[in-house]
Design a protein around this motif. Sequence first.
Motif, mmCIF file in Angstrom:
data_model
loop_
_atom_site.group_PDB
_atom_site.id
_atom_site.type_symbol
_atom_site.label_atom_id
_atom_site.label_comp_id
_atom_site.label_asym_id
_atom_site.label_seq_id
_atom_site.Cartn_x
_atom_site.Cartn_y
_atom_site.Cartn_z
ATOM 1 N N PRO A 237 33.556 31.675 44.173
ATOM 2 C CA PRO A 237 34.826 30.928 44.223
ATOM 3 C C PRO A 237 36.025 31.797 43.882
ATOM 4 C CG PRO A 237 33.614 30.341 42.234
ATOM 5 C CD PRO A 237 32.785 31.355 42.951
ATOM 6 N N MET A 238 37.207 31.238 44.041
ATOM 7 C CA MET A 238 38.417 31.839 43.491
ATOM 8 C C MET A 238 38.422 31.426 42.020
ATOM 9 S SD MET A 238 41.022 33.708 44.383
ATOM 10 C CE MET A 238 41.608 33.527 46.052
ATOM 11 N N VAL A 239 38.458 32.385 41.129
ATOM 12 C CA VAL A 239 38.475 32.111 39.682
ATOM 13 C C VAL A 239 39.908 32.299 39.200
ATOM 14 C CG1 VAL A 239 37.600 32.834 37.426
ATOM 15 C CG2 VAL A 239 36.112 32.949 39.440
ATOM 16 N N ILE A 240 40.407 31.301 38.453
ATOM 17 C CA ILE A 240 41.793 31.339 37.998
ATOM 18 C C ILE A 240 41.857 31.235 36.483
ATOM 19 C CG2 ILE A 240 44.063 30.205 38.148
ATOM 20 C CD1 ILE A 240 43.277 30.724 40.914
ATOM 21 N N SER A 241 42.706 32.039 35.887
ATOM 22 C CA SER A 241 42.972 31.899 34.460
ATOM 23 C C SER A 241 44.482 31.931 34.245
ATOM 24 C CB SER A 241 42.299 33.032 33.678
ATOM 25 O OG SER A 241 42.836 33.079 32.380
ATOM 26 N N LEU A 242 45.048 30.768 33.956
ATOM 27 C CA LEU A 242 46.489 30.721 33.693
ATOM 28 C C LEU A 242 46.780 31.425 32.369
ATOM 29 C CD1 LEU A 242 47.249 27.048 34.835
ATOM 30 C CD2 LEU A 242 47.379 29.149 36.176
ATOM 31 N N LYS A 243 45.829 31.309 31.430
ATOM 32 C CA LYS A 243 46.031 31.938 30.111
ATOM 33 C C LYS A 243 46.152 33.453 30.240
ATOM 34 C CE LYS A 243 43.777 32.858 25.761
ATOM 35 N NZ LYS A 243 43.313 32.258 24.534
ATOM 36 N N TYR A 244 45.274 34.063 31.000
ATOM 37 C CA TYR A 244 45.339 35.520 31.146
ATOM 38 C C TYR A 244 46.221 35.899 32.330
ATOM 39 C CZ TYR A 244 42.281 35.833 27.226
ATOM 40 O OH TYR A 244 41.780 35.716 25.955
ATOM 41 N N ASN A 245 47.517 35.763 32.131
ATOM 42 C CA ASN A 245 48.530 36.267 33.053
ATOM 43 C C ASN A 245 48.427 35.679 34.468
ATOM 44 O OD1 ASN A 245 50.720 37.739 33.768
ATOM 45 N ND2 ASN A 245 49.892 39.733 33.195
ATOM 46 N N ASP A 246 48.077 34.386 34.545
ATOM 47 C CA ASP A 246 47.968 33.736 35.855
ATOM 48 C C ASP A 246 47.062 34.526 36.801
ATOM 49 O OD1 ASP A 246 49.682 31.784 35.002
ATOM 50 O OD2 ASP A 246 51.430 32.519 36.094
ATOM 51 N N ALA A 247 45.956 35.016 36.258
ATOM 52 C CA ALA A 247 45.070 35.842 37.079
ATOM 53 C C ALA A 247 44.301 35.002 38.094
ATOM 54 C CB ALA A 247 44.086 36.570 36.180
ATOM 55 N N TYR A 248 44.098 35.549 39.273
ATOM 56 C CA TYR A 248 43.208 34.944 40.272
ATOM 57 C C TYR A 248 42.368 36.059 40.853
ATOM 58 C CZ TYR A 248 46.627 36.735 43.656
ATOM 59 O OH TYR A 248 47.458 37.558 44.380
ATOM 60 N N LEU A 249 41.089 35.788 41.057
ATOM 61 C CA LEU A 249 40.222 36.825 41.626
ATOM 62 C C LEU A 249 39.038 36.192 42.328
ATOM 63 C CD1 LEU A 249 37.393 37.372 39.745
ATOM 64 C CD2 LEU A 249 39.146 38.038 38.134
ATOM 65 N N THR A 250 38.528 36.896 43.341
ATOM 66 C CA THR A 250 37.321 36.462 44.028
ATOM 67 C C THR A 250 36.677 37.680 44.663
ATOM 68 O OG1 THR A 250 36.379 34.816 45.537
ATOM 69 C CG2 THR A 250 38.397 35.894 46.275
ATOM 70 N N GLN A 251 35.438 37.477 45.172
ATOM 71 C CA GLN A 251 34.719 38.592 45.770
ATOM 72 C C GLN A 251 34.783 38.493 47.290
ATOM 73 O OE1 GLN A 251 30.679 38.794 44.365
ATOM 74 N NE2 GLN A 251 30.527 40.983 44.809
ATOM 75 N N THR A 252 35.080 39.597 47.952
ATOM 76 C CA THR A 252 35.143 39.573 49.420
ATOM 77 C C THR A 252 33.733 39.704 50.006
ATOM 78 O OG1 THR A 252 35.342 41.961 49.585
ATOM 79 C CG2 THR A 252 37.404 40.732 49.396
ATOM 80 N N GLU A 253 33.641 39.540 51.306
ATOM 81 C CA GLU A 253 32.366 39.672 52.026
ATOM 82 C C GLU A 253 31.685 41.009 51.749
ATOM 83 O OE1 GLU A 253 31.549 37.650 55.522
ATOM 84 O OE2 GLU A 253 31.921 36.328 53.815
ATOM 85 N N HIS A 254 32.503 42.084 51.642
ATOM 86 C CA HIS A 254 31.901 43.402 51.436
ATOM 87 C C HIS A 254 31.745 43.739 49.957
ATOM 88 C CE1 HIS A 254 36.100 44.690 51.030
ATOM 89 N NE2 HIS A 254 36.319 44.019 52.134
ATOM 90 N N GLY A 255 31.915 42.735 49.086
ATOM 91 C CA GLY A 255 31.569 42.908 47.676
ATOM 92 C C GLY A 255 32.713 43.278 46.748
ATOM 93 N N GLY A 256 33.815 43.780 47.291
ATOM 94 C CA GLY A 256 34.958 44.162 46.449
ATOM 95 C C GLY A 256 35.606 42.939 45.813
ATOM 96 N N ILE A 257 36.320 43.159 44.718
ATOM 97 C CA ILE A 257 37.026 42.060 44.054
ATOM 98 C C ILE A 257 38.488 42.140 44.484
ATOM 99 C CG2 ILE A 257 37.600 40.978 41.823
ATOM 100 C CD1 ILE A 257 34.540 41.280 42.487
ATOM 101 N N ILE A 258 38.990 41.017 44.999
ATOM 102 C CA ILE A 258 40.393 40.960 45.423
ATOM 103 C C ILE A 258 41.114 39.966 44.515
ATOM 104 C CG2 ILE A 258 39.978 39.167 47.182
ATOM 105 C CD1 ILE A 258 42.084 40.450 48.934
ATOM 106 N N GLY A 259 42.362 40.233 44.195
ATOM 107 C CA GLY A 259 43.097 39.272 43.369
ATOM 108 C C GLY A 259 44.400 39.845 42.875
ATOM 109 N N GLY A 260 44.921 39.214 41.828
ATOM 110 C CA GLY A 260 46.197 39.666 41.281
ATOM 111 C C GLY A 260 46.522 38.939 39.989
ATOM 112 N N VAL A 261 47.672 39.255 39.443
ATOM 113 C CA VAL A 261 48.189 38.571 38.244
ATOM 114 C C VAL A 261 49.667 38.255 38.465
ATOM 115 C CG1 VAL A 261 46.601 39.448 36.471
ATOM 116 C CG2 VAL A 261 48.570 40.839 37.163
ATOM 117 N N GLY A 262 50.243 37.582 37.460
ATOM 118 C CA GLY A 262 51.618 37.103 37.619
ATOM 119 C C GLY A 262 52.707 38.120 37.327
#
Length: 379
Positions: A237-262
């Motif tokens: 899934p897309m994992v979200i943590s508003l507490k930790y700098n509005d972070a969002y992250l998920t795993q792509t088809e090829h295994g890498g982690i894509i995401g960002g922060v606020g």
Amino acid sequence: MRSEIVIIGGGIVGVTLAYELAKRGEQVTVLEKKYIGSGSTFRCGTGIRQQFTDEANIKVMKRSVELWKKYSEELGFPFKQTGYLFLLYDDEEVKEFKKNIKLQNRLGVPTRLITPEEAKEIVPVLDTSEVIAASWNPTDGKADPFFATTAFAREAEKLGAEILEYTEAKDIIVEEGEIKGVKTNKGMIETGIIVNAANAWAKLINAMAKIPIKIPIEPYKHQGVITQPLKEGQINPMVISLKYNDAYLTQTEHGGIIGGVGVEYGPTYDLTPTYEFIREVSKAFIKIIPVLGELLILRTWAGFYAKTPDSNPAIGRIEEIDEFYIAAGFSGHGFMMAPAVAEMLADLITKGRTDLPVEWYDPYRFERGELRETALQMG
Ligand SMILES: Cc1cc2nc3c(=O)[nH]c(=O)nc-3n(C[C@H](O)[C@H](O)[C@H](O)COP(=O)(O)OP(=O)(O)OC[C@H]3O[C@@H](n4cnc5c(N)ncnc54)[C@H](O)[C@@H]3O)c2cc1C
């Protein structure tokens, strides 16, 4: 050259609208100053969620997910319903999310409040030591922006739409309140209907048409990251943590982690990635999923959030100029909204009305001082 409808902007919003209009037999041309997707669309985080906090956005996103599902099957691009998992850390957050979940459930979105143990079953690598609950909707998901945008564009072309790349709108000719045409770097296109789908550049297009109302949309720099691969299927899934700098992250088809922060800069049209982002994204990601500390960052990049004061887009018709429409200011969640926005606008253009709650996005609300409840801006 003449076109019945001209859409300025070949991002996901412009191309899905071209597809909707072409499907309805309308003659439509998209002007894109670079290549399709080159604005914010190809730089986005792939996320598609219905977990919003107000009725209009939940309804629109419910419809958008239905359309993502339908079009991914029809046009053959991947859309995965792998869910969105919001991690919650204190009673205040839980109370807020319980309220949101109630509203989402009433509108038919099956979000549930789950325990940290259940969250860990969904994402085994999570650190749940500080997590007290999570908001989980298995019908949210993600889609590949390259694949999806290209698929909509090619299908629109098959249905007769023209997509002109490296063609920049330079001026809009309006006479006595009626649109006559668009001047481009490659010549004039006569038209009577224009849609401003230029998002981060929307204010420049509004200025060309001398829109007499204030629609505050400003470009803010946001960044994304991709890491080297983690063992497949760890973070679906897309994992979200508003507490930790509005972070969002998920795993792509090829295994890498894509995401960002606020981490946000602006208003600016600068797109240089920053060290501050790398530092903050690493800190937040490792806090949420410690094993990510073992991965190398392969690449970071920047794109724009086209922000409005209430983080909701401006969508609708500008009355003072006959047949000028705007769909811009998506404030960081325009990829997910695009299919429903395209349906809404195509309805407005061809029938003058829509069943979706377009009033929420009324471009006149800023002028009237009627800001909406702020939409949840991710990243
Ligand atoms: C790091 C990051 C992460 C994000 N994550 C998500 C996410 O997970 N989910 C989500 O839903 N959204 C996300 N977003 C937001 C999303 O990318 C945007 O809301 C969406 O792509 C907007 O699409 P658009 O078609 O309106 O705009 P754009 O893709 O920016 O398209 C507008 C186009 O207009 C063109 N243009 C501008 N001026 C002219 C002119 N004069 N003539 C011709 N063409 C012109 C531009 O070149 C551009 O291609 C993210 C954004 C960033 C930056």
